[in-house]
Design a protein around this motif. Structure first.
Motif, PDB file in Angstrom:
ATOM      1  N   ASN A   1       0.853  -1.191   0.000  1.00  0.00           N
ATOM      2  CA  ASN A   1       0.000   0.000   0.000  1.00  0.00           C
ATOM      3  C   ASN A   1       0.888   1.238   0.000  1.00  0.00           C
ATOM      4  OD1 ASN A   1      -2.443  -1.448   0.149  1.00  0.00           O
ATOM      5  ND2 ASN A   1      -2.214  -1.695   2.344  1.00  0.00           N
ATOM      6  N   VAL A   2       0.677   2.103  -0.973  1.00  0.00           N
ATOM      7  CA  VAL A   2       1.493   3.307  -1.114  1.00  0.00           C
ATOM      8  C   VAL A   2       0.623   4.526  -0.812  1.00  0.00           C
ATOM      9  CG1 VAL A   2       2.964   4.653  -2.647  1.00  0.00           C
ATOM     10  CG2 VAL A   2       2.841   2.162  -2.912  1.00  0.00           C
ATOM     11  N   ARG A   3       1.024   5.324   0.181  1.00  0.00           N
ATOM     12  CA  ARG A   3       0.277   6.539   0.505  1.00  0.00           C
ATOM     13  C   ARG A   3       0.640   7.632  -0.505  1.00  0.00           C
ATOM     14  NH1 ARG A   3      -2.949   7.939   4.539  1.00  0.00           N
ATOM     15  NH2 ARG A   3      -2.513   5.916   5.503  1.00  0.00           N
ATOM     16  N   VAL A   4      -0.366   8.221  -1.123  1.00  0.00           N
ATOM     17  CA  VAL A   4      -0.147   9.218  -2.171  1.00  0.00           C
ATOM     18  C   VAL A   4      -0.973  10.473  -1.888  1.00  0.00           C
ATOM     19  CG1 VAL A   4       0.383   7.508  -3.946  1.00  0.00           C
ATOM     20  CG2 VAL A   4      -1.987   8.201  -3.587  1.00  0.00           C
ATOM     21  N   ARG A   5      -0.596  11.568  -2.567  1.00  0.00           N
ATOM     22  CA  ARG A   5      -1.347  12.817  -2.381  1.00  0.00           C
ATOM     23  C   ARG A   5      -2.669  12.792  -3.125  1.00  0.00           C
ATOM     24  NH1 ARG A   5       3.859  14.993  -2.754  1.00  0.00           N
ATOM     25  NH2 ARG A   5       3.605  15.376  -4.982  1.00  0.00           N
ATOM     26  N   ASP A   6      -2.652  12.241  -4.339  1.00  0.00           N
ATOM     27  CA  ASP A   6      -3.859  12.247  -5.179  1.00  0.00           C
ATOM     28  C   ASP A   6      -3.934  10.904  -5.915  1.00  0.00           C
ATOM     29  OD1 ASP A   6      -5.889  12.604  -7.027  1.00  0.00           O
ATOM     30  OD2 ASP A   6      -5.273  14.624  -7.596  1.00  0.00           O
ATOM     31  N   LYS A   7      -4.728   9.996  -5.399  1.00  0.00           N
ATOM     32  CA  LYS A   7      -4.797   8.660  -5.995  1.00  0.00           C
ATOM     33  C   LYS A   7      -5.421   8.681  -7.389  1.00  0.00           C
ATOM     34  CE  LYS A   7      -8.990   7.664  -3.296  1.00  0.00           C
ATOM     35  NZ  LYS A   7      -9.523   6.887  -2.158  1.00  0.00           N
ATOM     36  N   ASN A   8      -6.295   9.642  -7.638  1.00  0.00           N
ATOM     37  CA  ASN A   8      -6.907   9.730  -8.970  1.00  0.00           C
ATOM     38  C   ASN A   8      -5.872  10.140 -10.018  1.00  0.00           C
ATOM     39  OD1 ASN A   8      -9.534   9.055  -8.074  1.00  0.00           O
ATOM     40  ND2 ASN A   8      -9.818  11.144  -7.336  1.00  0.00           N
ATOM     41  N   ALA A   9      -4.991  11.071  -9.638  1.00  0.00           N
ATOM     42  CA  ALA A   9      -3.931  11.489 -10.559  1.00  0.00           C
ATOM     43  C   ALA A   9      -2.999  10.325 -10.862  1.00  0.00           C
ATOM     44  CB  ALA A   9      -3.153  12.655  -9.958  1.00  0.00           C
ATOM     45  N   VAL A  10      -2.720   9.517  -9.849  1.00  0.00           N
ATOM     46  CA  VAL A  10      -1.866   8.336 -10.064  1.00  0.00           C
ATOM     47  C   VAL A  10      -2.491   7.418 -11.104  1.00  0.00           C
ATOM     48  CG1 VAL A  10      -0.963   6.238  -9.004  1.00  0.00           C
ATOM     49  CG2 VAL A  10      -0.846   8.412  -7.768  1.00  0.00           C
ATOM     50  N   MET A  11      -3.777   7.149 -10.941  1.00  0.00           N
ATOM     51  CA  MET A  11      -4.441   6.192 -11.822  1.00  0.00           C
ATOM     52  C   MET A  11      -4.572   6.705 -13.254  1.00  0.00           C
ATOM     53  SD  MET A  11      -4.621   3.761  -9.779  1.00  0.00           S
ATOM     54  CE  MET A  11      -5.316   2.665 -11.006  1.00  0.00           C
TER      55      MET A  11
END
Length: 445
Positions: free
Chosen positions: A374-384
């Motif tokens: 599990n990777v904590r990110v600022r914006d999961k939508n941007a990642v996807m």
């Protein structure tokens, strides 16, 4: 999902995230809402063994009674018992007080409609509006005030139905069960013994605070050792509310939901009972399951993670078996939700009918090693939506040459991205995951 109700009801720390007042208001709204459709609402309430269960059970009942409902309390029971009885005993809705596999400090409230299915989103949003004081409803007065009573007979109806589903006598089988100090303590031993099995139990002494504590389907290590030590034919581990099952074979090896789908799905096909030649899975099922099903001439469908999506696919097309790696298996011909004890009985029926062991019935199934980070990110939508990430994944999968896969998906509730790899070895899995996580770090996600 609404403000309080997620995909699996309201859930949180008792008296913090989930309060008695919330339970009372949920009960009030349901009692009033269904009371508009006939003289008084009929509501069924069940619970698991956690300490706060009594408080929420009685809060729900008091709220419903205050708006005129007739309430029956099933007591400690599996979640699927509520679903089953609502569907078959003329209740307007059912409520289960449970936080499933969570620790005892948590609790939850799950609502079923009159068909035993998860409650419609529209009604849940209306309940939330009442919980927030945005709407008002009248309470009952005089003779219109409702009543509640304990209904242990309901659990007897559920157990007798379970026993009727199995065609095979289990006499001579030695079965170990881990009841997670939870809901399965009310049903599992009795049912298996009624069918003739010798049953040895652990995790069978609930005290309100030991539900799921180092036991049950999320902690099956004790059962694995117990099966080996006692020479059992099979071990069965349930979760806190008994809607999931993880099995253990006679060698003490884990048999998760992927194994169960493979074993029972193939048996259904051999009997001509696999409607549509289809097994429904989620995207998190092991690659080995898909290869095993393909080799057996069985089709499969992948849904998003969650039993809700598995059930929707099954209901839409009439498919009869589907589920998750976690052991949440749905047999649509019998139930509209997962049921750990029903799953156990279906597995035992297959063993008995074929005369084979789990190990023999698992032949042809290779479960690929799996790594999940599990990777904590600022914006999961941007990642996807990142094209560079898609290219990294595509290159890594191409290098696997069809002998593995990489899955990257956002968490439904947290600012996390879940990176999962399956491959022939643990080392290859770790390398694949690292390739993705390095990219996310290097590109500032």
């Amino acid at each position: 999902m609404g403000k309080y109700f997620g995909t699996d009801g309201v859930r949180g720390v008792a008296n913090e995230d989930l309060t008695l007042d919330m339970a009372v208001r949920i009960g009030q709204y349901l009692g009033w809402y269904y009371g508009q459709q006939r003289n008084h609402a009929r509501i069924l309430i069940g619970k698991d063994t956690r300490l706060s269960g009594d408080m929420f059970e009685l809060g729900l009942a008091a709220g419903a009674v205050s708006t005129g409902a007739e309430v029956k309390l099933l007591g400690v029971c599996p979640t699927p018992a509520v679903s089953f009885l609502v569907n078959r005993s003329d209740f307007d809705c059912g409520i289960m007080v449970s936080a499933s596999h969570n620790p005892y400090t948590d609790n939850g409230i799950k609502i079923f409609n009159h068909e035993g299915k998860k409650m419609e989103e529209e009604l849940l949003l209306s309940i939330e509006a009442y919980m927030d004081g945005l709407t008002e409803i009248p309470v009952a007065h005089g003779e219109a005030v409702g009543t509640f009573q304990c209904w242990p007979e309901g659990l007897d109806l559920y157990i007798r139905w379970l026993e009727s589903v199995v065609d095979e006598d289990l006499t001579g089988m030695k079965i170990a069960v881990d009841l997670a100090n939870g809901s399965a303590t009310s049903t599992a031993v009795r049912t298996l013994q009624d069918l003739g099995a010798e049953v040895l139990a652990i995790g069978d002494e609930p005290n309100g605070i030991n539900i799921n504590l180092h036991c049950g389907s999320t902690h099956p290590e004790a059962l694995q050792a117990f099966v080996r030590e006692n020479g059992c034919d099979l071990g069965l581990a349930f979760d806190g509310d008994a809607d999931r099952l993880i099995a253990v074979n006679s060698d003490g090896e884990l048999v998760n939901g992927d194994y169960i789908l493979y074993i029972v799905g193939r048996d259904m096909k051999e009997q001509g009972k696999l409607r549509g030649n289809m097994v429904v899975t989620t995207v998190m099922a092991n690659l080995g399951l898909y290869k095993g099903l393909e080799a057996s001439g069985i089709d499969y469908i992948q849904t998003p993670v969650g039993d809700k999506y598995v059930f929707e696919e099954m209901e839409k097309n009439g498919y009869l078996i589907g589920g998750e790696q976690s052991g949440h298996i749905i047999f649509y011909e019998n139930m509209v939700t997962g049921d750990g004890l029903l799953t156990a009985l279906k597995l035992l029926e297959t063993l008995r009918r074929t005369g084979k062991t789990v190990q023999e019935l698992s032949d042809g199934l290779f479960i690929y090693p799996q790594e999940l980070v599990n990777v904590r990110v600022r914006d999961k939508n941007a990642v996807m939506e990142d094209e560079g990430l898609r290219e990294v994944i595509a290159r890594a999968e191409a290098a696997l040459q069809g002998n593995g896969r990489i899955l990257v998906r956002p968490s439904g509730t947290e600012p996390l991205v879940r990176v999962m790899a399956e491959a022939a070895t643990d080392d290859i899995c770790r390398d694949c995951v690292k390739t993705v996580t390095d990219y996310l770090e290097e590109n500032g996600f």
